[in-house]
Write a protein that holds these residues in place. Structure first.
Motif, PDB file in Angstrom:
ATOM      1  N   ARG A   1       0.846  -1.204   0.000  1.00  0.00           N
ATOM      2  CA  ARG A   1       0.000   0.000   0.000  1.00  0.00           C
ATOM      3  C   ARG A   1       0.863   1.229   0.000  1.00  0.00           C
ATOM      4  O   ARG A   1       1.868   1.253   0.674  1.00  0.00           O
ATOM      5  N   PRO A   2       0.545   2.220  -0.794  1.00  0.00           N
ATOM      6  CA  PRO A   2      -0.692   2.393  -1.546  1.00  0.00           C
ATOM      7  C   PRO A   2      -0.579   2.000  -3.022  1.00  0.00           C
ATOM      8  O   PRO A   2      -1.301   2.508  -3.852  1.00  0.00           O
ATOM      9  N   THR A   3       0.314   1.088  -3.350  1.00  0.00           N
ATOM     10  CA  THR A   3       0.550   0.731  -4.748  1.00  0.00           C
ATOM     11  C   THR A   3      -0.485  -0.279  -5.231  1.00  0.00           C
ATOM     12  O   THR A   3      -0.848  -1.208  -4.519  1.00  0.00           O
ATOM     13  N   PHE A   4      -0.926  -0.071  -6.467  1.00  0.00           N
ATOM     14  CA  PHE A   4      -1.953  -0.920  -7.054  1.00  0.00           C
ATOM     15  C   PHE A   4      -1.483  -1.371  -8.440  1.00  0.00           C
ATOM     16  O   PHE A   4      -0.869  -0.608  -9.181  1.00  0.00           O
ATOM     17  N   LEU A   5      -1.780  -2.621  -8.766  1.00  0.00           N
ATOM     18  CA  LEU A   5      -1.467  -3.201 -10.075  1.00  0.00           C
ATOM     19  C   LEU A   5      -2.770  -3.404 -10.836  1.00  0.00           C
ATOM     20  O   LEU A   5      -3.712  -3.994 -10.316  1.00  0.00           O
ATOM     21  N   SER A   6      -2.818  -2.901 -12.056  1.00  0.00           N
ATOM     22  CA  SER A   6      -3.941  -3.147 -12.958  1.00  0.00           C
ATOM     23  C   SER A   6      -3.374  -3.795 -14.210  1.00  0.00           C
ATOM     24  O   SER A   6      -2.422  -3.288 -14.804  1.00  0.00           O
ATOM     25  N   VAL A   7      -3.953  -4.912 -14.601  1.00  0.00           N
ATOM     26  CA  VAL A   7      -3.509  -5.616 -15.808  1.00  0.00           C
ATOM     27  C   VAL A   7      -4.755  -5.944 -16.632  1.00  0.00           C
ATOM     28  O   VAL A   7      -5.780  -6.337 -16.085  1.00  0.00           O
ATOM     29  N   ALA A   8      -4.661  -5.720 -17.935  1.00  0.00           N
ATOM     30  CA  ALA A   8      -5.810  -5.962 -18.809  1.00  0.00           C
ATOM     31  C   ALA A   8      -5.348  -6.564 -20.127  1.00  0.00           C
ATOM     32  O   ALA A   8      -4.255  -6.268 -20.609  1.00  0.00           O
ATOM     33  N   VAL A   9      -6.208  -7.392 -20.682  1.00  0.00           N
ATOM     34  CA  VAL A   9      -6.045  -7.878 -22.052  1.00  0.00           C
ATOM     35  C   VAL A   9      -7.350  -7.530 -22.752  1.00  0.00           C
ATOM     36  O   VAL A   9      -8.434  -7.917 -22.308  1.00  0.00           O
ATOM     37  N   VAL A  10      -7.228  -6.756 -23.830  1.00  0.00           N
ATOM     38  CA  VAL A  10      -8.392  -6.214 -24.516  1.00  0.00           C
ATOM     39  C   VAL A  10      -8.453  -6.767 -25.938  1.00  0.00           C
ATOM     40  O   VAL A  10      -7.464  -6.704 -26.673  1.00  0.00           O
ATOM     41  N   THR A  11      -9.609  -7.297 -26.299  1.00  0.00           N
ATOM     42  CA  THR A  11      -9.815  -7.833 -27.635  1.00  0.00           C
ATOM     43  C   THR A  11     -10.072  -6.682 -28.602  1.00  0.00           C
ATOM     44  O   THR A  11     -10.767  -5.731 -28.275  1.00  0.00           O
ATOM     45  N   CYS A  12      -9.494  -6.792 -29.772  1.00  0.00           N
ATOM     46  CA  CYS A  12      -9.559  -5.704 -30.743  1.00  0.00           C
ATOM     47  C   CYS A  12      -9.945  -6.246 -32.110  1.00  0.00           C
ATOM     48  O   CYS A  12      -9.605  -7.379 -32.449  1.00  0.00           O
ATOM     49  N   SER A  13     -10.637  -5.407 -32.858  1.00  0.00           N
ATOM     50  CA  SER A  13     -11.012  -5.663 -34.262  1.00  0.00           C
ATOM     51  C   SER A  13     -11.933  -6.857 -34.446  1.00  0.00           C
ATOM     52  O   SER A  13     -11.581  -7.798 -35.131  1.00  0.00           O
ATOM     53  N   PRO A  14     -13.105  -6.844 -33.916  1.00  0.00           N
ATOM     54  CA  PRO A  14     -13.724  -5.801 -33.098  1.00  0.00           C
ATOM     55  C   PRO A  14     -13.668  -6.155 -31.620  1.00  0.00           C
ATOM     56  O   PRO A  14     -13.409  -7.290 -31.251  1.00  0.00           O
ATOM     57  N   ASN A  15     -13.974  -5.160 -30.810  1.00  0.00           N
ATOM     58  CA  ASN A  15     -14.126  -5.381 -29.371  1.00  0.00           C
ATOM     59  C   ASN A  15     -15.594  -5.707 -29.125  1.00  0.00           C
ATOM     60  O   ASN A  15     -16.476  -4.996 -29.595  1.00  0.00           O
ATOM     61  N   ARG A  16     -15.854  -6.776 -28.387  1.00  0.00           N
ATOM     62  CA  ARG A  16     -17.230  -7.224 -28.170  1.00  0.00           C
ATOM     63  C   ARG A  16     -18.047  -6.208 -27.365  1.00  0.00           C
ATOM     64  O   ARG A  16     -19.232  -6.019 -27.627  1.00  0.00           O
ATOM     65  N   ALA A  17     -17.434  -5.522 -26.409  1.00  0.00           N
ATOM     66  CA  ALA A  17     -18.159  -4.552 -25.585  1.00  0.00           C
ATOM     67  C   ALA A  17     -18.501  -3.291 -26.367  1.00  0.00           C
ATOM     68  O   ALA A  17     -19.524  -2.660 -26.111  1.00  0.00           O
ATOM     69  N   ASP A  18     -17.639  -2.914 -27.318  1.00  0.00           N
ATOM     70  CA  ASP A  18     -17.873  -1.709 -28.111  1.00  0.00           C
ATOM     71  C   ASP A  18     -17.242  -1.914 -29.495  1.00  0.00           C
ATOM     72  O   ASP A  18     -16.117  -1.490 -29.749  1.00  0.00           O
ATOM     73  N   PRO A  19     -17.972  -2.550 -30.411  1.00  0.00           N
ATOM     74  CA  PRO A  19     -17.420  -2.882 -31.727  1.00  0.00           C
ATOM     75  C   PRO A  19     -16.987  -1.682 -32.558  1.00  0.00           C
ATOM     76  O   PRO A  19     -16.196  -1.826 -33.488  1.00  0.00           O
ATOM     77  N   ALA A  20     -17.464  -0.491 -32.224  1.00  0.00           N
ATOM     78  CA  ALA A  20     -17.107   0.696 -33.012  1.00  0.00           C
ATOM     79  C   ALA A  20     -15.738   1.263 -32.644  1.00  0.00           C
ATOM     80  O   ALA A  20     -15.214   2.119 -33.367  1.00  0.00           O
ATOM     81  N   LEU A  21     -15.148   0.784 -31.559  1.00  0.00           N
ATOM     82  CA  LEU A  21     -13.843   1.315 -31.159  1.00  0.00           C
ATOM     83  C   LEU A  21     -12.782   0.952 -32.188  1.00  0.00           C
ATOM     84  O   LEU A  21     -12.695  -0.196 -32.628  1.00  0.00           O
ATOM     85  N   PRO A  22     -11.944   1.930 -32.550  1.00  0.00           N
ATOM     86  CA  PRO A  22     -10.883   1.645 -33.515  1.00  0.00           C
ATOM     87  C   PRO A  22      -9.729   0.896 -32.852  1.00  0.00           C
ATOM     88  O   PRO A  22      -9.524   0.994 -31.643  1.00  0.00           O
ATOM     89  N   CYS A  23      -8.981   0.169 -33.656  1.00  0.00           N
ATOM     90  CA  CYS A  23      -7.780  -0.481 -33.140  1.00  0.00           C
ATOM     91  C   CYS A  23      -6.687   0.575 -33.009  1.00  0.00           C
ATOM     92  O   CYS A  23      -6.490   1.381 -33.919  1.00  0.00           O
ATOM     93  N   PRO A  24      -5.956   0.592 -31.901  1.00  0.00           N
ATOM     94  CA  PRO A  24      -4.926   1.616 -31.709  1.00  0.00           C
ATOM     95  C   PRO A  24      -3.645   1.390 -32.491  1.00  0.00           C
ATOM     96  O   PRO A  24      -2.787   2.264 -32.542  1.00  0.00           O
TER      97      PRO A  24
END
Length: 174
Positions: free
Chosen positions: A132-155
């Motif tokens: 504390r107070p350090t926090f770790l955030s890790v994510a893997v995001v699906t792209c082309s398309p993203n299921r949660a928001d298919p309109a999002l462009p690939c970075p």
């Protein structure tokens, strides 16, 4: 379809500031044209702040709106993305503040669930306290398309794949 990995380690108080993590909402028109212009300028400024910030977004899919420089890896195969996630959890796991978060069986179950989620086009977002107070955030995001928001462009402007090998003085130049 491919997957991008993201990692952030920082102060939990910064992570808890929803304002830093929230994608701005497009401004609505005001009765006064000058106020509309001001709202649009404020929206553009906040959008730029959001996209440049390294702080994880509230919505996992919104990682795709952030700078491509924040991407830690890109994979066509969900199994390779899960391998990266597993490596991150193994690296940081011994530093997790909560004893139950360090449990190898629990971590293995999380990795197995991540494999299932990514195979179906979902996103993964995990967070852990370190010291504390350090926090770790890790994510893997699906792209082309993203299921949660298919309109999002690939970075990324190029198809995913392993990074090119580093050049040395002995590497022939094209």
């Amino acid at each position: 379809m491919h997957h991008h990995g993201y990692l952030w380690v920082g102060d939990k108080a910064v992570f808890d500031d929803d304002g830093l993590r929230r994608m701005p909402v497009a401004p609505w028109a005001a009765d006064d044209p000058e106020e509309t212009v001001q709202r649009q300028a404020a929206y553009r400024a906040w959008t730029e702040t959001f996209t440049r910030s390294e702080v994880p977004p509230l919505e996992t899919a919104h990682w795709l709106l952030k700078s491509p420089a924040l991407i830690r890896g890109t994979w066509d195969d969900p199994a390779e993305a899960v391998g990266w996630l597993d490596g991150v959890l193994r690296e940081y796991g011994p530093r997790f503040a909560a004893e139950h978060d360090r449990d190898p069986e629990r971590l293995a179950r999380q990795v197995a669930r991540a494999a299932q989620t990514l195979a179906h086009g979902g996103d993964i977002s995990l967070g852990y306290y370190l010291a504390r107070p350090t926090f770790l955030s890790v994510a893997v995001v699906t792209c082309s398309p993203n299921r949660a928001d298919p309109a999002l462009p690939c970075p990324t402007p190029h198809p995913p794949g392993p990074p090119p090998p580093p050049r040395s003085d002995r590497t022939p130049q094209p």
